[in-house]
Write a protein that holds these residues in place. Structure first.
Motif, PDB file in Angstrom:
ATOM      1  N   SER A  23      30.748  41.328  36.386  1.00 12.29           N
ATOM      2  CA  SER A  23      32.513  41.258  36.317  1.00 12.29           C
ATOM      3  C   SER A  23      33.006  42.472  36.998  1.00 12.29           C
ATOM      4  N   ARG A  24      32.131  43.530  37.128  1.00  9.61           N
ATOM      5  CA  ARG A  24      32.607  44.633  37.990  1.00  9.61           C
ATOM      6  C   ARG A  24      32.278  44.686  39.447  1.00  9.61           C
ATOM      7  N   ARG A  25      31.805  43.684  39.881  1.00 13.53           N
ATOM      8  CA  ARG A  25      31.352  43.444  41.222  1.00 13.53           C
ATOM      9  C   ARG A  25      32.480  42.908  42.279  1.00 13.53           C
ATOM     10  N   ASP A  26      32.613  43.230  43.257  1.00 15.47           N
ATOM     11  CA  ASP A  26      33.672  42.800  44.059  1.00 15.47           C
ATOM     12  C   ASP A  26      34.024  41.588  44.185  1.00 15.47           C
ATOM     13  N   PHE A  27      33.091  40.536  45.150  1.00 17.02           N
ATOM     14  CA  PHE A  27      33.579  39.391  45.196  1.00 17.02           C
ATOM     15  C   PHE A  27      32.459  38.200  44.374  1.00 17.02           C
ATOM     16  N   THR A  28      32.926  37.184  44.356  1.00 16.88           N
ATOM     17  CA  THR A  28      32.312  36.084  43.360  1.00 16.88           C
ATOM     18  C   THR A  28      31.183  35.571  43.954  1.00 16.88           C
ATOM     19  N   MET A  29      30.996  35.659  45.401  1.00 12.03           N
ATOM     20  CA  MET A  29      29.631  35.548  46.071  1.00 12.03           C
ATOM     21  C   MET A  29      28.672  36.516  45.979  1.00 12.03           C
ATOM     22  N   THR A  81      48.262  46.119  48.359  1.00 11.29           N
ATOM     23  CA  THR A  81      47.688  47.368  47.942  1.00 11.29           C
ATOM     24  C   THR A  81      47.495  48.314  48.916  1.00 11.29           C
ATOM     25  N   LEU A  82      48.185  48.254  50.045  1.00 12.72           N
ATOM     26  CA  LEU A  82      47.579  49.227  51.219  1.00 12.72           C
ATOM     27  C   LEU A  82      47.839  50.800  50.674  1.00 12.72           C
ATOM     28  N   GLU A  83      48.756  50.940  49.777  1.00 10.57           N
ATOM     29  CA  GLU A  83      48.768  52.390  49.542  1.00 10.57           C
ATOM     30  C   GLU A  83      47.784  52.894  48.818  1.00 10.57           C
ATOM     31  N   VAL A  84      47.018  51.957  48.142  1.00 10.08           N
ATOM     32  CA  VAL A  84      45.483  52.655  47.607  1.00 10.08           C
ATOM     33  C   VAL A  84      44.554  52.609  48.664  1.00 10.08           C
ATOM     34  N   PHE A  85      44.509  51.753  49.473  1.00  8.15           N
ATOM     35  CA  PHE A  85      43.643  51.726  50.714  1.00  8.15           C
ATOM     36  C   PHE A  85      43.808  53.350  51.585  1.00  8.15           C
ATOM     37  N   VAL A 116      36.639  38.967  42.058  1.00 10.74           N
ATOM     38  CA  VAL A 116      36.226  38.747  40.824  1.00 10.74           C
ATOM     39  C   VAL A 116      37.379  38.980  39.933  1.00 10.74           C
ATOM     40  N   GLY A 117      37.928  38.212  39.182  1.00  9.60           N
ATOM     41  CA  GLY A 117      39.120  38.633  38.392  1.00  9.60           C
ATOM     42  C   GLY A 117      40.332  38.861  39.182  1.00  9.60           C
ATOM     43  N   ASP A 118      41.431  39.494  38.755  1.00  8.52           N
ATOM     44  CA  ASP A 118      42.786  39.724  39.433  1.00  8.52           C
ATOM     45  C   ASP A 118      42.505  40.623  40.542  1.00  8.52           C
ATOM     46  N   PRO A 119      42.806  40.185  41.895  1.00 12.68           N
ATOM     47  CA  PRO A 119      42.465  40.932  42.992  1.00 12.68           C
ATOM     48  C   PRO A 119      43.216  42.319  42.978  1.00 12.68           C
ATOM     49  N   LEU A 120      44.517  42.168  42.491  1.00 13.68           N
ATOM     50  CA  LEU A 120      45.377  43.205  42.316  1.00 13.68           C
ATOM     51  C   LEU A 120      44.798  44.135  41.607  1.00 13.68           C
ATOM     52  N   ILE A 121      44.094  44.010  40.551  1.00 12.00           N
ATOM     53  CA  ILE A 121      43.872  45.143  39.677  1.00 12.00           C
ATOM     54  C   ILE A 121      42.748  45.701  40.317  1.00 12.00           C
ATOM     55  N   ARG A 122      41.640  44.705  40.859  1.00 16.20           N
ATOM     56  CA  ARG A 122      40.519  45.131  41.432  1.00 16.20           C
ATOM     57  C   ARG A 122      40.763  45.948  42.677  1.00 16.20           C
ATOM     58  N   PHE A 123      41.607  45.511  43.648  1.00 14.51           N
ATOM     59  CA  PHE A 123      42.000  46.561  44.732  1.00 14.51           C
ATOM     60  C   PHE A 123      42.508  47.883  44.433  1.00 14.51           C
TER      61      PHE A 123
END
Ligand code: ATP
Ligand code: MG
Length: 480
Positions: free
Chosen positions: A139-145, A214-218, A175-182
């Motif tokens: 569940s902490r991995r980036d994408f479902t695939m 979320t570009l400001e985090v990027f 995986v999960g809420d993309p905003l949180i994950r990004f």
């Protein structure tokens, strides 16, 4: 520490014909030395699951590039199990031990089940926390695939987030809420476009929208991590797909904003596309490694800033000296992206030299001078690859061989004649120059060798010790 029994945990122990077919394929694709590592962990009472790209690749029927393992064993236990000579604590901070397998000594990363660490500034986790179950790790991995696991000993496939469904739909989905994950890790958006490019997938709309949000985090992610993803992106069969995703999400404006100057920058009758569209087409058509692809991406970056209306052709533009403007811009971009010096120099040389135009009147000396000017025989491959891509990118279906074939053949003739193309190809060196002329080391030596090379470029038969030594007195700098 043990896994919840299958059935209790959703997605654990996928069954059915499809899973059965996968197991059969996996048995053929997973090498025996990797299996042996899994068996060793299992024999010690630990779990061992293949995870990440290797499983994903097998699921879509590609040959897996590498195998990462997830285990409930702590790193110290892994080190002890495999012994210090075959288990290297490469990433203890992240819970990773690299195990060298039996036989081929293939490195396999064995990572303890991890949760999200605390994140600061969207950078790497500041600390690693271990978790007890595979599902928590997935569940902490980036994408479902990338969050599908396969235990090759039991043949158990674990897919809690329907990664296989997204693979079938050809979707990159967080995986999960993309905003949180990004927000946790600002690199993930770049990984999303990179993997979409590599697999020719689309990005699931909520995940796509979260990139722009979320570009400001990027912005806080290190240049080195972005560069590594960009290298993989441009190495995809069709980088334009990933680059277009970067443009629409705003990532391109963060990484290489200079390229956006080409959007809507129309050219002339020789080009169907604006500078940006042309650039994407050229990158796709240029065959070469990541650095060559990057050279293609930046080859016309100077065009928008060099654009001049053509007086004799209203609505058309010329781009006089854009290769030099572009060279300077490419240099700054490569420095910003922290490219290795050698890579940066390959890129800027491609940009600077991409505007060559062969004419049948060229003498053999001109051919040799051309090779020397563009950086020697080693630089030719990248330059011709770029020009072939450039011709395809004009969009008129021209045959590259019409433009390049003759020059290529003449270079081959010159090269096979073993003619000197650089100072080190000369029959004498700096020591000889100093001895014959009786002069001390200094800048003049290099200048004299350059003048000798000029002579030899025109007449390769001069490249013998006797003839070059005889020429030396006449080549001294008149001022010295
Ligand atoms: P490839 O090796 O083909 O580039 P990959 O998916 O194996 O692709 P890696 O960078 O090797 O990518 O990472 C291995 C796995 O670790 C990924 O599949 C994913 O599950 C996880 N992972 C990697 N980076 C991140 C990240 N920034 N955030 C969350 N999970 C990640
Ligand atoms: Mg990998």
């Amino acid at each position: 520490m043990s896994e919840p029994p299958s059935g209790k945990n959703e997605g654990i122990g996928v069954t059915g014909a499809e899973a059965e077919a996968f197991r059969a394929r996996a048995r053929e694709q997973i090498p025996s030395d990797v299996l042996a590592v899994c068996r060793r962990l299992r024999a010690a009472g630990r779990q061992a699951h293949l995870v990440g790209g290797g499983v994903r690749d097998m699921l879509i029927g590609r040959a897996p590039a590498d195998f990462d393992l997830a285990t409930d064993a702590r790193p110290e236990a892994v080190l002890e199990l495999f012994g210090r000579s075959f288990a290297i604590p490469t990433g203890l901070k992240h819970g990773t031990v690299t195990v060298l397998t039996d036989g081929p000594r293939r490195p396999v990363e064995v990572t303890t089940f991890r949760g999200e660490g605390e994140y600061f500034d969207g950078r790497r986790p500041s600390s690693v926390t271990y978790v007890d179950t595979l599902t928590e790790d997935l569940s902490r991995r980036d994408f479902t695939m990338n969050a599908v696991a396969f235990d090759p000993i039991d043949g158990r496939l674990t897919d809690p987030f329907d990664g296989r469904g997204d693979l079938a739909r050809r979707l990159v989905r967080a995986v999960g809420d993309p905003l949180i994950r990004f927000r946790e890790d600002g690199l993930r958006p770049m990984r999303a476009v990179r993997q979409a490019a590599q697999l020719e997938f689309e990005i699931d709309p909520p995940t796509l929208a979260a990139i722009s949000a979320t570009l400001e985090v990027f912005r806080k992610v290190s240049a080195e991590r972005i560069r590594d993803e960009l290298f993989k992106l441009v190495s995809a069969p069709r980088p334009s797909h990933g680059l277009a995703l970067m443009q629409t999400t705003g990532l391109l404006g963060e990484v290489i904003p200079e390229l956006l100057e080409g959007v809507g920058c129309t050219q002339n009758r020789f080009h169907k596309h604006d500078v940006f569209e042309h650039t994407l087409a050229v990158v796709d058509s240029t065959i070469g490694d990541a650095v060559v692809r990057l050279g293609a991406l930046l080859h016309d970056v100077g065009k928008p800033r060099s654009r001049q209306p053509r007086e004799e052709a209203p609505g058309e533009y010329s781009f006089f000296k854009h290769e030099y403007v572009g060279e300077g811009m490419a240099d700054a971009i490569c420095r910003r992206l922290k490219l290795a010096n050698a890579d940066r120099e390959r890129v800027t040389a491609m940009v600077r030299n991409h505007m060559f135009f062969y004419a049948p009147e060229w003498s053999d000396g001109t051919i040799r001078r051309f090779v020397r000017r563009v950086g020697g025989p080693e630089a030719l491959g990248a330059l011709f690859a770029l020009r072939e891509g450039d011709i395809a990118g004009r969009g008129f279906g021209e045959n590259p061989d019409d433009e390049l074939g003759e020059l290529r053949r003449r270079i081959a003739v010159v090269a096979s004649a073993d003619a000197a193309l650089k100072v080190t190809d000369l029959a004498i060196d700096g020591q000889d120059v100093m001895r014959v002329l009786g002069i001390a080391p200094g800048r003049e030596i290099g200048a004299i060798l350059e003048r000798l090379l000029e002579r030899v470029l025109d007449d390769p038969s001069l490249n013998t010790r006797e003839q070059l030594e005889a020429l030396l007195p006449g080549l001294r700098d008149p001022k010295s």
